[in-house]
Structures are given as structure tokens and as C-alpha cells.
Design a protein around this motif. Structure first.
Motif, short mmCIF file in Angstrom:
data_model
loop_
_atom_site.label_atom_id
_atom_site.label_comp_id
_atom_site.label_asym_id
_atom_site.label_seq_id
_atom_site.Cartn_x
_atom_site.Cartn_y
_atom_site.Cartn_z
N GLN A 101 0.85 -1.19 0.00
CA GLN A 101 0.00 0.00 0.00
C GLN A 101 0.88 1.24 0.00
O GLN A 101 1.88 1.29 0.72
N ILE A 102 0.56 2.19 -0.78
CA ILE A 102 1.30 3.45 -0.83
C ILE A 102 0.30 4.59 -0.74
O ILE A 102 -0.63 4.66 -1.56
N ASP A 103 0.46 5.48 0.20
CA ASP A 103 -0.36 6.69 0.32
C ASP A 103 0.42 7.86 -0.26
O ASP A 103 1.58 8.10 0.13
N LEU A 104 -0.23 8.58 -1.21
CA LEU A 104 0.39 9.73 -1.85
C LEU A 104 -0.26 10.99 -1.31
O LEU A 104 -1.50 11.10 -1.26
N TYR A 105 0.55 11.95 -0.94
CA TYR A 105 0.05 13.21 -0.40
C TYR A 105 0.43 14.33 -1.36
O TYR A 105 1.57 14.38 -1.85
N PHE A 106 -0.53 15.22 -1.60
CA PHE A 106 -0.32 16.29 -2.58
C PHE A 106 -0.45 17.64 -1.88
O PHE A 106 -1.15 17.80 -0.87
N SER A 107 0.21 18.62 -2.47
CA SER A 107 0.12 19.99 -1.96
C SER A 107 0.21 20.94 -3.15
O SER A 107 0.68 20.54 -4.24
N PRO A 108 -0.25 22.18 -2.99
CA PRO A 108 -0.20 23.12 -4.11
C PRO A 108 1.22 23.35 -4.58
O PRO A 108 2.19 23.26 -3.82
N SER A 109 1.32 23.63 -5.86
CA SER A 109 2.63 23.87 -6.46
C SER A 109 3.27 25.11 -5.86
O SER A 109 2.60 26.10 -5.53
N THR A 110 4.63 25.05 -5.69
CA THR A 110 5.37 26.21 -5.18
C THR A 110 5.55 27.28 -6.24
O THR A 110 6.01 28.37 -5.94
N SER A 111 5.14 26.96 -7.50
CA SER A 111 5.32 27.94 -8.57
C SER A 111 4.21 28.98 -8.58
O SER A 111 4.20 29.88 -9.41
N GLY A 112 3.25 28.87 -7.69
CA GLY A 112 2.16 29.84 -7.62
C GLY A 112 0.86 29.35 -8.22
O GLY A 112 -0.20 29.93 -7.99
N SER A 113 0.88 28.24 -9.00
CA SER A 113 -0.36 27.69 -9.55
C SER A 113 -1.05 26.84 -8.50
O SER A 113 -0.44 26.46 -7.49
N SER A 114 -2.30 26.52 -8.75
CA SER A 114 -3.05 25.70 -7.79
C SER A 114 -2.97 24.23 -8.11
O SER A 114 -3.72 23.43 -7.55
N ALA A 115 -2.07 23.85 -9.01
CA ALA A 115 -1.93 22.44 -9.35
C ALA A 115 -1.44 21.66 -8.14
O ALA A 115 -0.56 22.10 -7.39
N GLN A 116 -1.98 20.48 -7.95
CA GLN A 116 -1.57 19.60 -6.86
C GLN A 116 -0.39 18.76 -7.32
O GLN A 116 -0.46 18.09 -8.36
N GLN A 117 0.69 18.80 -6.53
CA GLN A 117 1.88 18.03 -6.86
C GLN A 117 2.25 17.12 -5.70
O GLN A 117 1.97 17.42 -4.54
N LEU A 118 2.88 16.01 -6.04
CA LEU A 118 3.25 15.03 -5.03
C LEU A 118 4.29 15.63 -4.08
O LEU A 118 5.34 16.10 -4.50
N SER A 119 3.96 15.63 -2.81
CA SER A 119 4.89 16.18 -1.81
C SER A 119 5.39 15.11 -0.85
O SER A 119 6.48 15.25 -0.27
N ARG A 120 4.64 14.03 -0.68
CA ARG A 120 5.03 13.00 0.28
C ARG A 120 4.38 11.68 -0.11
O ARG A 120 3.27 11.67 -0.67
N ALA A 121 5.07 10.58 0.21
CA ALA A 121 4.53 9.25 -0.03
C ALA A 121 4.87 8.36 1.14
O ALA A 121 6.00 8.40 1.65
N VAL A 122 3.93 7.56 1.58
CA VAL A 122 4.12 6.63 2.69
C VAL A 122 3.72 5.25 2.21
O VAL A 122 2.57 5.02 1.82
N ALA A 123 4.71 4.32 2.25
CA ALA A 123 4.46 2.94 1.81
C ALA A 123 4.49 2.02 3.01
O ALA A 123 5.34 2.16 3.89
N THR A 124 3.61 1.05 3.03
CA THR A 124 3.55 0.08 4.12
C THR A 124 3.36 -1.31 3.56
O THR A 124 2.69 -1.50 2.55
N GLY A 125 3.98 -2.30 4.27
CA GLY A 125 3.81 -3.70 3.91
C GLY A 125 4.73 -4.13 2.80
O GLY A 125 4.53 -3.75 1.65
N ASP A 126 5.80 -4.92 3.18
CA ASP A 126 6.73 -5.45 2.18
C ASP A 126 7.25 -4.35 1.26
O ASP A 126 7.18 -4.42 0.03
N VAL A 127 7.81 -3.33 1.90
CA VAL A 127 8.26 -2.18 1.14
C VAL A 127 9.62 -2.46 0.52
O VAL A 127 10.52 -3.01 1.15
N THR A 128 9.79 -2.07 -0.74
CA THR A 128 11.08 -2.10 -1.42
C THR A 128 11.30 -0.75 -2.08
O THR A 128 10.44 -0.28 -2.86
N VAL A 129 12.42 -0.13 -1.76
CA VAL A 129 12.77 1.17 -2.33
C VAL A 129 14.02 1.00 -3.16
O VAL A 129 14.99 0.37 -2.73
#
Length: 769
Positions: A671-699
Motif C-alpha cells: 500500500q502506498i499513500d500519496l500526499y499532494f500539496s499546491p505547487s510552489t510555482s504559484g499555480s493551484s496544481a496539486q503536486q506530489l509532496s510526500r509518499a508513505v508505503a507500508t507492507g513489504d516495502v522495497t525502495v
């Protein structure tokens, strides 16, 4: 002379004397007889009250060179007092001012008052009205009455006695008559009764009783017959009856042909026609009703003018019509309707005999109704009804519909239809079978309290069940659809009553306040608010909004798929069959995409693939990076069996063999949870800021691989933190690093090991234990 001779001479002389005596007596007796006979033949002695007697009497009224009428009598007796004359064997012949008539009045005796010009005839009088040159009994009207008075100066003959009359087309009776010799007008004064005979053609002639049953019986207060114009007008309370058909009016005008048969009838003064036939009673009312008749007595056509109202009851239900003008053409002597034309504000209402059949209403400025050839008296069968002007039809009925928990309830349904031209086809016992319309066709339908559903097109064909309910409607040509806030268009539309659906096909475009969808077909289910679209489905947000389930960027989102099933009332939609969603740089592909606007939730299932942007990390001030800095936006590619996105939380979850990968590294976990936040460029686009993986994780990052039960990725810092279980990092050289928590950075290849012995930092090329 001898005695014997003397005796012989004496006997001879005696014989001669006797013969002479007999001759003289005979002559005398003949003279007496002749005198007696002469006395018998001699005119009677003139009484003291009588002036004189004569054998003939004649008087004529002359205007210019034209004789208007002539009074004749075979004997005249002139009395000394009172200017009274007794006329015997009287005849009055009227020629008319143009000599076109040969009307006669005959009676045995009349009193003529010479001082006043009045003629009174107490006995029976026969009045015959016929054309000049006509035979004695040809096309004549015969009137029999008594107590006639004739005015020599005015030419008027009148009586208040009972009257009977006869002419080739019928007979009748009345009380009182007046005849005007100047214009040939015959007026019956009171209680007029007339019988118009029906004379069917020779092949159809029937018995006397049947002919009498088919005769037309007329009654009225008085009647006027104009000889010159061949018109007969009945006034007062007029009533006409023929078998089950009857007519009432204040005035009835009959125009007669040369044979005095009725050829045209005009009823005015609140006329009403009624047919009380038990199978199909009918009523027609108007300001004026006229009819054209054939010589055989059949009605060729009927015309009703102004404020026309008609009704008819059959086994199928009740029909009503209102119009400014209605004309009906009839066929055969049985008066079977063939064609009816209605104009000027035509309104037709039909009520079914069954509660399920409901009502039907037609409004137009003109229509024509064609009747089937197998129609019979009392059983007029409709074949076609064609509108002659733009028309509007409305159906209302109550039918069963599904309710809560599978229950069935009665729901009122309303269907309205407009078109420039309409054709209705009937079959059986006046059952509407099919309706075709063209030219700006509009159809609206409402079930219960649900929203009104409307379609428009160039052409329309509707089919109906035996119960009179529409079953299907097909529309073609620039089809437009509207239901509440939703609109649609296509090449064709199909409405199905049994399934409560409306289907658009061919280059379909659907839209509401927030979304526009194109497809090859689209089906709306009324009552359940269900929308189904199939074939190259593409939905596009009209504008990006916070109320949408898709919130990855400030621009509109798009969804494509092979199929779409949506509850438009709830704002819930499921796209299936190669679904693809994209908004800005974010993309999701899967077998199905489910959107729920109220909860702002998106669920993608089956072979999920996605792309999400991550803004480039800023370079550290004063220190060059360990590797060249990446320019532009980094994109993370994800894979999973299911993706769930909570737009209100700016969070998405990957499940079932989840993978997230960027150019710098990747994560694989249960399972991977993706967290988004507004772009730092000033637009309201949501960009990936954080990800949390659980269960048999391989990076994985470069040549390194890390494993743990939990991994957290922080985009701004470009680092992974492995924890849970036994975090381990494997180097490309085969070395491993373990610790309670391992943190390694993408930017400079550092690894921070957090263990019971404390924290230490390792380089990429040497890992200390």
C-alpha cells in the motif's frame, strides 16, 4: 145505292173519323209533353234576392302586358245585396310576374264580394304548385285545406284550417296556410309536420316499411316555401328525426332541386345533431350546420360553422372535438363518414374507457380525418388523421412504476408532442397505432414528480399499444435532449415506455452545469436518474471546481472510457473499459474509474497506472549538488490494482501490488499513500509532496535497494526513510546496511543510519557496519 154499300161507307167514315181523332189527340198530347219538357229545361225562376245568373265567370289581374293570375268559375250567381256572388267550379291559376309558374287553386264553390275583392271558399280546396309547361302531376306540390279566403287585389290566399300537403320528395301537415300569388310563397302557419321520403337507387330498393323507417321526419312551428327559389324554411322549435339521428334548431332552410328533392339543408339558431346509436352515440353542435344531400336522400356532406363542438362515445372511450369549422364528406346511402376536415382552433380530447388508457388532447389550426372503407353505420373506423397546420398532442395516464423496496405504485405520466405536420394511423376499433411527425418536432415527458424530459428533432415516429398508450418513439435529424440541468444531442433518439428510457445515438453530446460528455450512444432512465453512455466516451469538465471529485490541477479534467454509468442526481459516475483520466500533468489509467462528487472521492480499479507531477527540488545554496540538478517537473509513475483519491484531503492510496516510480527512484509495497500539496510555482496544481508505503516495502535508487515494513518519501528533501521490521539497504557492491531506521538522500547519495549505537552517515561507495 144499296143498303150494304151504305153501311160499308158508314163504317169507313167512322174509322177515318176515329183515326183523325187519335191523330189530333196525339198531336195535343205531344204538345203537352213538349211543353212539360221545355218547362223542365227552362231556368228556374229568379228568386227575389237574386239579381241574375250567368254560366261563366272570369277575372284576371294584369300588370303591364303580363297576366299575374286568373279567377274562373263555370257558373256565377249574383245576389242583390252585399255585393255577393256565388262562384261554382272555381279555379284560380297563377302565372307569376314572369310567366314561369302554373300554380292552381281549385274548389267547388266560393263567395265573391265584388265590393271588396274578397273570395271565400268554405269547402275543400286543392292548391297545386308547378312550373309552367309541366305535366298535371309532374314535380308539383299539392296542398289540401278548407276555409280559404283569397284577396283579389293582393293575391293572397289564406286559411286557419288544417292543411295536408304532398310533393315528390315527401308529405306533411300543418294548421293554417297562406299563399302569395305575387311571389309564389307558401306559408304554413302552425304545427308543421313533414316527412321527407328516402328513395334508394333501384339496386338498393327495399320494402315499404324499411323506406318509411329511413324517412326524415321534420316538425316546426311554421314553414315558408318560396316557389321561385325552391326553398323551404321551417321556423320555431325545429326537430328532424331519421332512425337514430336527430337535429334540433331554431330555423331550418331546405334548398330543393327541380324535382323538389332536398339538395341542401341549413340549420341555424343553436342547431344540434345527435345520433343515439347504442354502439356509437354522437353529438354535434354549432352556430350553423348545413348538409348537402343526394336525390336518393343520402347525405353527401355536412358543414358545421362557428363554435363547433362534437362528441362521440365508443367501446374504446369518449372523443370530443371543438373547432371554428368542421366539414364531413359521407359515402353511400347509409351516410357512412369518409373524410372530416376541421379548421380554426381545433381541439380534440379523447378519454379511454380504461383508467390506464388516460386522455389524449390534440390542438391545431387544421386537420383532416380519413375513415376506413369498411366503416358501417354506427361503426365509423378511423384510418388516418393528418394535421394541416402545426399541431400539439398531449397524453396523460396513470401507470404502475417501481417504488421503494420493490413495491409498485401508481404514477402519473404526461407526454406532450409538437410538430409542423403530424400523421396519426389507426387500426382495429379506432386504436391509435402509429404517429409520424416532421418539421421541428418537440417531445416532453414527465413521470410523477420527476424532472421533465424533452427531445427535439426534424422527424419523429411513435408506436402505440392496443391499450392506446405509446410504446416507443423514434426521432431523427438534429436530435436535442433536455432533462433538468442536463442537455444532449445526437443523430437519433429512441424513447421506450416499458423501460422508461431515452436513448441518443450517433455523435452524442451530453452536458450539464459542470461536465460535457461525448459518446456513440447515451441512455437516460427516467425515475432512477441513471445515465449510460457507450462507445468512445469522453467527459470534460466545463470548469475546474472545488465540488468535483477530481482536484489535481486548476484546469478542467478529462475522462475517457468505452462505457459510462452515472447517477446524475447523486453526482456519481463509473467509467469502464480502458478508462483514462487526466487533469494538467496528472494522469490515471485503469479498467474502471469511479467518481463521487459529494464525497469528492475517486476510485480507479484494475490495472491502475498513473502519472503525478512533483516539483523540482531547489539546489542547496553554496554547495554544488552531487549530480546535475534536474530541470522542470519530475513525474511519478504509479501502478496498482486500485487507486483511491480523497480530493478533500489531497491524498491518494495505491493498493494491491502498488508501485511508485520517478526518474530518481521507486517504491514498491502492499500500500502506498500519496500526499499532494499546491505547487510552489504559484499555480493551484496539486503536486506530489510526500509518499508513505507500508507492507513489504522495497525502495530502489540507482544501484541501491532498501527494504522495510514502512517507507516514507519526502519530495522537498528528496529523501527516503525506511522503518519498521528490519530496514536494510543493499549496495551495488553487495554490501548491506541495517538499522532501526535508514534515511538516504537522492541529491547527494548519503545514507543516515539510526541504530541503538546512535546515528552515523555513510557514503555511497562505502558502507560501514
Amino acid at each position: 145505292m144499296r143498303n150494304s154499300e151504305a153501311r160499308r161507307y158508314a163504317r169507313w167514315a167512322a174509322g177515318v173519323a176515329m183515326l183523325l181523332a187519335m191523330v189530333v189527340a196525339g198531336v195535343y198530347l205531344r204538345g203537352v209533353w213538349v211543353a212539360k219538357q221545355a218547362e223542365k229545361k227552362a231556368p228556374p225562376a229568379v228568386p227575389a234576392t237574386i239579381e241574375q245568373r250567368s254560366n261563366e265567370f272570369s277575372y284576371s289581374k294584369v300588370e303591364g302586358q303580363r297576366t299575374i293570375y286568373t279567377v274562373r268559375a263555370s257558373r256565377t250567381t249574383e245576389f242583390k245585396e252585399g255585393s255577393r256572388n256565388l262562384l261554382e267550379d272555381v279555379s284560380i291559376t297563377v302565372y307569376g310576374k314572369k310567366g314561369e309558374r302554373n300554380d292552381t287553386l281549385r274548389t267547388r264553390a266560393c263567395d265573391f264580394i265584388s265590393s271588396t275583392g274578397k273570395i271565400g271558399c268554405e269547402g275543400e280546396v286543392l292548391i297545386s304548385l308547378r312550373a309552367q309547361g309541366a305535366a298535371a302531376n309532374s314535380n308539383a306540390i299539392e296542398v289540401v285545406t278548407s276555409g280559404i279566403s283569397f284577396d283579389r287585389d293582393s293575391g293572397l290566399a289564406r286559411t286557419e284550417k288544417p292543411v295536408t300537403f304532398l310533393w315528390p320528395a315527401g308529405k306533411g301537415r300543418a294548421i293554417g296556410v297562406q299563399y302569395d300569388s305575387s311571389d309564389g310563397t307558401l306559408s304554413l302557419q302552425h304545427r308543421v309536420e313533414i316527412t321527407l321520403a328516402i328513395s334508394p337507387p333501384a339496386p338498393l330498393q327495399s320494402g315499404l316499411h324499411e323506406q318509411q323507417a329511413k324517412a326524415v321526419h321534420l316538425t316546426g312551428d311554421r314553414m315558408l316555401f318560396h316557389r321561385d327559389g325552391r326553398t323551404l324554411r321551417i321556423l320555431g322549435t325545429v326537430h328532424a328525426q331519421q332512425t337514430t339521428r336527430e337535429l334540433t334548431a331554431d330555423s331550418l332552410l331546405l334548398e330543393l332541386d327541380e324535382s323538389f328533392h332536398a339538395r341542401h339543408l341549413i340549420a341555424s339558431g343553436h342547431p344540434r345533431m345527435r345520433d343515439s346509436d347504442v354502439q356509437s352515440p354522437m353529438l354535434l353542435a354549432a352556430d350553423e350546420i348545413s348538409a348537402t344531400m343526394m336525390p336518393d336522400g343520402s347525405v353527401e356532406s355536412i358543414l358545421a360553422n362557428r363554435n363547433v363542438h362534437g362528441s362521440r362515445n365508443t367501446a374504446a372511450g369518449e372523443d370530443e372535438i371543438a373547432a371554428g369549422r368542421i366539414q364531413m364528406a359521407l359515402a353511400t346511402i347509409a351516410n357512412v363518414p369518409r373524410l372530416m376536415t376541421a379548421r380554426d382552433g381545433v381541439v380534440m380530447n379523447s378519454r379511454s374507457a380504461t383508467s390506464a388508457g388516460g386522455t389524449r388532447r390534440i390542438e391545431t389550426e387544421g386537420l383532416e380525418m380519413h375513415f376506413a372503407k369498411n366503416s358501417t353505420p354506427g361503426r365509423a373506423l378511423l384510418e388516418n388523421v393528418n394535421s394541416l397546420a402545426p399541431a400539439r398532442i398531449e397524453w396523460q395516464n396513470v401507470s404502475a412504476a417501481g417504488g421503494a423496496a420493490g413495491s409498485v405504485k401508481s404514477v402519473k405520466q404526461i407526454m406532450r408532442m409538437r410538430g409542423q405536420q403530424m400523421n396519426l394511423h389507426f387500426a382495429g376499433e379506432n386504436q391509435l397505432q402509429q404517429l409520424a411527425s416532421s418539421g421541428g418536432v418537440e417531445v416532453t415527458r414527465q413521470v410523477g414528480d420527476g424532472p421533465e424530459q424533452a427531445t427535439s428533432s426534424r422527424e419523429l415516429t411513435a408506436k402505440f399499444s392496443n391499450a392506446g398508450e405509446w410504446s416507443t418513439i423514434d426521432q431523427t435529424g438534429d436530435v436535442r435532449f433536455h432533462e433538468g440541468p442536463r442537455t444532449g444531442q445526437g443523430d437519433r433518439a429512441h424513447l421506450d415506455r416499458a423501460t422508461n428510457t431515452a436513448t441518443l445515438t450517433g455523435s452524442v453530446i451530453l452536458a450539464d452545469a459542470t461536465m460535457r460528455t461525448t459518446a456513440q450512444t447515451a441512455t437516460f432512465t427516467q425515475g432512477s436518474n441513471e445515465l449510460r453512455a457507450d462507445g468512445n466516451v469522453l467527459s470534460t469538465e466545463l470548469r475546474a471546481g472545488t465540488g468535483s471529485a477530481i482536484n489535481f490541477a486548476s484546469e478542467p479534467a478529462h475522462v475517457s472510457a468505452a462505457h459510462l454509468v452515472a447517477d446524475v442526481a447523486r453526482g456519481h459516475a463509473v467509467y469502464s473499459g480502458g478508462s483514462r483520466l487526466w487533469q494538467g500533468e496528472s494522469v490515471i489509467e485503469s479498467d474502471t474509474v469511479e467518481l463521487d462528487n459529494p464525497s469528492r472521492m475517486l476510485v480507479a480499479k484494475g490495472h491502475v497506472r498513473g502519472v503525478f507531477p512533483q516539483a523540482a527540488r531547489p539546489a542547496k545554496a553554496g554547495a554544488p549538488p552531487a549530480r546535475p540538478a534536474r530541470s522542470g517537473t519530475e513525474l511519478w509513475h504509479v501502478k496498482a490494482g486500485q487507486l483511491t483519491d480523497w480530493g478533500s484531503e489531497s491524498r491518494a492510496r495505491l493498493e494491491q501490488d502498488a508501485t511508485a516510480e520517478s526518474p530518481e527512484g521507486s517504491i514498491h509495497a502492499n500500500q502506498i499513500d500519496l500526499y499532494f500539496s499546491p505547487s510552489t510555482s504559484g499555480s493551484s496544481a496539486q503536486q506530489l509532496s510526500r509518499a508513505v508505503a507500508t507492507g513489504d516495502v522495497t525502495v530502489r535508487q540507482g544501484g541501491r535497494r532498501g527494504t522495510s515494513n514502512r517507507a516514507e518519501y519526502t519530495a522537498p528533501e528528496g529523501k527516503f526513510v525506511l522503518s519498521g521490521g528490519k530496514p536494510t539497504v543493499y549496495d551495488s557492491t553487495g554490501d548491506t546496511t541495517t538499522g532501526r531506521q535508514l534515511t538516504f538522500f537522492f541529491a547527494d547519495d548519503r545514507i543516515v543510519v539510526d541504530s541503538e549505537e546512535g546515528s552515523r552517515t555513510l557514503s555511497l561507495h562505502r558502507v560501514e557496519k
